[in-house]
Design a protein around this motif. Structure first.
Motif, PDB file in Angstrom:
ATOM      1  N   ALA A  10      91.112  68.055  82.470  1.00 48.93           N
ATOM      2  CA  ALA A  10      89.934  68.132  83.338  1.00 48.93           C
ATOM      3  C   ALA A  10      90.030  67.000  84.343  1.00 48.93           C
ATOM      4  CB  ALA A  10      88.651  68.020  82.527  1.00 48.93           C
ATOM      5  N   ILE A  11      89.599  67.261  85.564  1.00 47.08           N
ATOM      6  CA  ILE A  11      89.687  66.279  86.647  1.00 47.08           C
ATOM      7  C   ILE A  11      88.283  65.972  87.138  1.00 47.08           C
ATOM      8  CG2 ILE A  11      90.667  65.767  88.913  1.00 47.08           C
ATOM      9  CD1 ILE A  11      92.714  68.030  88.333  1.00 47.08           C
ATOM     10  N   VAL A  12      87.918  64.691  87.139  1.00 47.82           N
ATOM     11  CA  VAL A  12      86.577  64.295  87.566  1.00 47.82           C
ATOM     12  C   VAL A  12      86.696  63.235  88.657  1.00 47.82           C
ATOM     13  CG1 VAL A  12      84.340  63.403  86.863  1.00 47.82           C
ATOM     14  CG2 VAL A  12      85.699  64.762  85.254  1.00 47.82           C
ATOM     15  N   ASP A  13      86.296  63.604  89.864  1.00 44.77           N
ATOM     16  CA  ASP A  13      86.346  62.694  91.010  1.00 44.77           C
ATOM     17  C   ASP A  13      85.354  63.219  92.040  1.00 44.77           C
ATOM     18  OD1 ASP A  13      87.332  61.520  93.655  1.00 44.77           O
ATOM     19  OD2 ASP A  13      88.708  60.567  92.246  1.00 44.77           O
ATOM     20  N   ASP A  14      84.678  62.335  92.730  1.00 43.87           N
ATOM     21  CA  ASP A  14      83.660  62.789  93.681  1.00 43.87           C
ATOM     22  C   ASP A  14      84.258  63.235  95.011  1.00 43.87           C
ATOM     23  OD1 ASP A  14      84.389  60.164  94.283  1.00 43.87           O
ATOM     24  OD2 ASP A  14      82.461  59.697  95.204  1.00 43.87           O
ATOM     25  N   GLN A  15      85.567  63.094  95.190  1.00 44.61           N
ATOM     26  CA  GLN A  15      86.218  63.535  96.419  1.00 44.61           C
ATOM     27  C   GLN A  15      86.955  64.852  96.188  1.00 44.61           C
ATOM     28  OE1 GLN A  15      88.445  60.508  98.552  1.00 44.61           O
ATOM     29  NE2 GLN A  15      87.311  58.874  97.521  1.00 44.61           N
ATOM     30  N   THR A  33      97.658  72.637  82.132  1.00 42.74           N
ATOM     31  CA  THR A  33      96.740  73.532  82.828  1.00 42.74           C
ATOM     32  C   THR A  33      95.442  72.811  83.105  1.00 42.74           C
ATOM     33  OG1 THR A  33      95.611  75.668  82.746  1.00 42.74           O
ATOM     34  CG2 THR A  33      95.815  74.473  80.673  1.00 42.74           C
ATOM     35  N   VAL A  34      94.886  73.016  84.277  1.00 38.77           N
ATOM     36  CA  VAL A  34      93.598  72.429  84.632  1.00 38.77           C
ATOM     37  C   VAL A  34      92.496  73.371  84.170  1.00 38.77           C
ATOM     38  CG1 VAL A  34      92.104  71.657  86.506  1.00 38.77           C
ATOM     39  CG2 VAL A  34      94.571  71.239  86.628  1.00 38.77           C
ATOM     40  N   VAL A  35      91.636  72.899  83.272  1.00 41.64           N
ATOM     41  CA  VAL A  35      90.600  73.759  82.698  1.00 41.64           C
ATOM     42  C   VAL A  35      89.219  73.516  83.291  1.00 41.64           C
ATOM     43  CG1 VAL A  35      91.826  74.041  80.522  1.00 41.64           C
ATOM     44  CG2 VAL A  35      90.228  72.124  80.794  1.00 41.64           C
ATOM     45  N   GLY A  36      89.066  72.445  84.067  1.00 43.42           N
ATOM     46  CA  GLY A  36      87.756  72.175  84.643  1.00 43.42           C
ATOM     47  C   GLY A  36      87.796  71.007  85.603  1.00 43.42           C
ATOM     48  N   GLN A  37      86.807  70.983  86.512  1.00 40.21           N
ATOM     49  CA  GLN A  37      86.698  69.894  87.472  1.00 40.21           C
ATOM     50  C   GLN A  37      85.237  69.487  87.601  1.00 40.21           C
ATOM     51  OE1 GLN A  37      88.822  70.303  91.209  1.00 40.21           O
ATOM     52  NE2 GLN A  37      90.187  71.876  90.363  1.00 40.21           N
ATOM     53  N   GLY A  38      85.017  68.208  87.890  1.00 36.33           N
ATOM     54  CA  GLY A  38      83.671  67.696  88.056  1.00 36.33           C
ATOM     55  C   GLY A  38      83.631  66.627  89.124  1.00 36.33           C
ATOM     56  N   ALA A  39      82.410  66.330  89.608  1.00 36.06           N
ATOM     57  CA  ALA A  39      82.262  65.377  90.710  1.00 36.06           C
ATOM     58  C   ALA A  39      81.508  64.115  90.320  1.00 36.06           C
ATOM     59  CB  ALA A  39      81.548  66.058  91.889  1.00 36.06           C
ATOM     60  N   ASP A  40      81.042  64.024  89.064  1.00 34.22           N
ATOM     61  CA  ASP A  40      80.349  62.805  88.634  1.00 34.22           C
ATOM     62  C   ASP A  40      80.429  62.679  87.118  1.00 34.22           C
ATOM     63  OD1 ASP A  40      78.251  64.409  87.459  1.00 34.22           O
ATOM     64  OD2 ASP A  40      77.317  64.557  89.436  1.00 34.22           O
ATOM     65  N   ALA A  44      81.346  65.185  83.877  1.00 30.05           N
ATOM     66  CA  ALA A  44      82.471  64.846  82.998  1.00 30.05           C
ATOM     67  C   ALA A  44      82.075  64.983  81.539  1.00 30.05           C
ATOM     68  CB  ALA A  44      82.936  63.412  83.282  1.00 30.05           C
ATOM     69  N   VAL A  45      80.909  64.457  81.184  1.00 25.40           N
ATOM     70  CA  VAL A  45      80.435  64.548  79.801  1.00 25.40           C
ATOM     71  C   VAL A  45      80.219  66.000  79.406  1.00 25.40           C
ATOM     72  CG1 VAL A  45      78.582  63.930  78.213  1.00 25.40           C
ATOM     73  CG2 VAL A  45      79.382  62.262  79.884  1.00 25.40           C
ATOM     74  N   ASP A  46      79.680  66.790  80.340  1.00 26.92           N
ATOM     75  CA  ASP A  46      79.450  68.208  80.070  1.00 26.92           C
ATOM     76  C   ASP A  46      80.770  68.939  79.857  1.00 26.92           C
ATOM     77  OD1 ASP A  46      77.767  70.725  80.099  1.00 26.92           O
ATOM     78  OD2 ASP A  46      79.055  71.117  81.830  1.00 26.92           O
ATOM     79  N   MET A  58      89.630  60.509  85.084  1.00 22.64           N
ATOM     80  CA  MET A  58      88.273  60.063  85.388  1.00 22.64           C
ATOM     81  C   MET A  58      88.265  58.993  86.479  1.00 22.64           C
ATOM     82  SD  MET A  58      85.011  60.339  84.171  1.00 22.64           S
ATOM     83  CE  MET A  58      85.093  60.643  82.397  1.00 22.64           C
ATOM     84  N   ASP A  59      87.585  59.294  87.570  1.00 21.14           N
ATOM     85  CA  ASP A  59      87.390  58.298  88.612  1.00 21.14           C
ATOM     86  C   ASP A  59      86.398  57.244  88.110  1.00 21.14           C
ATOM     87  OD1 ASP A  59      87.476  56.993  91.034  1.00 21.14           O
ATOM     88  OD2 ASP A  59      86.028  58.309  91.998  1.00 21.14           O
ATOM     89  N   VAL A  60      86.497  56.030  88.630  1.00 20.33           N
ATOM     90  CA  VAL A  60      85.580  54.970  88.213  1.00 20.33           C
ATOM     91  C   VAL A  60      84.260  55.068  88.962  1.00 20.33           C
ATOM     92  CG1 VAL A  60      85.174  52.487  88.204  1.00 20.33           C
ATOM     93  CG2 VAL A  60      87.381  53.368  87.478  1.00 20.33           C
ATOM     94  N   ARG A  61      84.325  55.020  90.259  1.00 19.85           N
ATOM     95  CA  ARG A  61      83.107  55.009  91.077  1.00 19.85           C
ATOM     96  C   ARG A  61      82.736  56.414  91.523  1.00 19.85           C
ATOM     97  NH1 ARG A  61      83.069  49.864  95.233  1.00 19.85           N
ATOM     98  NH2 ARG A  61      82.576  48.253  93.680  1.00 19.85           N
ATOM     99  N   MET A  62      81.584  56.845  91.066  1.00 23.37           N
ATOM    100  CA  MET A  62      81.056  58.153  91.465  1.00 23.37           C
ATOM    101  C   MET A  62      79.543  58.041  91.559  1.00 23.37           C
ATOM    102  SD  MET A  62      83.361  60.768  89.123  1.00 23.37           S
ATOM    103  CE  MET A  62      83.038  59.876  87.589  1.00 23.37           C
ATOM    104  N   PRO A  63      78.909  58.895  92.350  1.00 21.91           N
ATOM    105  CA  PRO A  63      77.446  58.847  92.441  1.00 21.91           C
ATOM    106  C   PRO A  63      76.806  59.241  91.114  1.00 21.91           C
ATOM    107  CG  PRO A  63      78.321  60.800  93.537  1.00 21.91           C
ATOM    108  CD  PRO A  63      79.493  59.939  93.208  1.00 21.91           C
ATOM    109  N   GLY A  64      75.636  58.699  90.837  1.00 19.63           N
ATOM    110  CA  GLY A  64      74.977  58.991  89.568  1.00 19.63           C
ATOM    111  C   GLY A  64      75.660  58.235  88.449  1.00 19.63           C
ATOM    112  N   MET A  65      76.052  58.941  87.398  1.00 23.60           N
ATOM    113  CA  MET A  65      76.739  58.304  86.278  1.00 23.60           C
ATOM    114  C   MET A  65      78.174  57.975  86.669  1.00 23.60           C
ATOM    115  SD  MET A  65      77.524  59.750  82.421  1.00 23.60           S
ATOM    116  CE  MET A  65      75.798  60.180  82.111  1.00 23.60           C
ATOM    117  N   ASP A  66      78.561  56.705  86.525  1.00 23.71           N
ATOM    118  CA  ASP A  66      79.921  56.310  86.894  1.00 23.71           C
ATOM    119  C   ASP A  66      80.918  56.688  85.803  1.00 23.71           C
ATOM    120  OD1 ASP A  66      80.316  54.052  84.946  1.00 23.71           O
ATOM    121  OD2 ASP A  66      78.619  53.228  86.045  1.00 23.71           O
ATOM    122  N   GLY A  67      82.190  56.508  86.108  1.00 25.04           N
ATOM    123  CA  GLY A  67      83.240  56.928  85.189  1.00 25.04           C
ATOM    124  C   GLY A  67      83.293  56.129  83.902  1.00 25.04           C
TER     125      GLY A  67
END
Length: 229
Positions: A10-15, A33-40, A44-46, A58-67
């Motif tokens: 899973a890839i989580v990054d706000d960009q 295989t990439v199974v999911g993507q998120g922006a915050d 990521a937790v979901d 997991m990106d470190v800096r993201m809006p809302g809950m950080d990495g």
């Protein structure tokens, strides 16, 4: 023949562009295989709870809950199922988060300009239960921990606490642990100590078991917190 499932990522990054780039690199591999993507962090937790991917970038800096907050929550998920392993990603000017990422439970720490092949190798390494950390981040981690250690003579004799697990290590295991804390690879440790690579790997396994460390990154933290280096 037994079928080997691909490593789910899973890839989580706000960009959007960053996510797309990582997804393209990972998607080009037969064993991933990439199974999911998120922006915050909340996404990521979901993703971690619903999909249980093997590895999360997991990106470190993201809006809302950080990495980092998301990493702590993910590594604290229900123990009856294997938790996803998190590789924290950041840029050169954010490497002060290395220590925080490790304490949050991350299994890896990489810079975003890591070469694609190194990223793929890191995902495989973490999936196998090992830990990875960017070479420059290793250096900074060591410098940071050394800077935070009390200066010689600044504390009364005998007042420095040491975890009892440290006393379980043999002299050779202490030598290997010190080399790990200095950022050396298994091959470099073998060369320095004049022993074989399989012997080093055996020592590392015993060290991790004795100090209750999940991986060699936690072993680095243990070594510095117990003033072994």
């Amino acid at each position: 023949m037994e079928r080997t499932e691909p490593i789910s990522v899973a890839i989580v990054d706000d960009q959007d562009l960053v996510r797309a780039g990582f997804a393209m690199v990972i998607g080009s591999q037969d064993d991933m295989t990439v199974v999911g993507q998120g922006a915050d962090g909340e996404q990521a937790v979901d993703l971690a709870s619903r999909l249980r991917p093997d590895v999360i970038l997991m990106d470190v800096r993201m809006p809302g809950m950080d990495g980092l907050t998301a990493t702590r929550r993910i590594t604290a998920l229900s123990p009856d199922r294997p938790e996803p392993r998190v590789i924290v990603l950041t840029t050169f000017d954010l490497d002060e988060y290395v220590m925080a990422a490790i304490k949050a439970g991350a299994s890896g720490f990489l810079l975003k300009d890591t070469e694609p092949e190194a990223l793929l190798t890191s995902i495989r390494t973490v999936h196998q239960g090992n830990a990875i950390i960017a070479p420059s981040a290793t250096k900074r981690l060591i410098e940071h921990m050394a800077h935070d250690m009390p200066a010689t003579g600044s504390m009364p004799s005998g007042s420095i606490y040491r975890d009892p697990e440290a006393d379980l290590l043999t002299d050779r295991e202490l030598q290997v642990l010190v080399h790990i804390a200095q950022g050396l690879s298994n091959q470099e440790i073998a060369d320095n100590l004049g022993i074989s690579l399989p012997t080093v790997k055996t020592h590392v396994t015993h060290i991790l078991q004795k100090i209750n460390a999940r991986d060699r990154v936690q072993a680095v933290v243990f070594a510095y917190e117990n003033h072994l280096v």
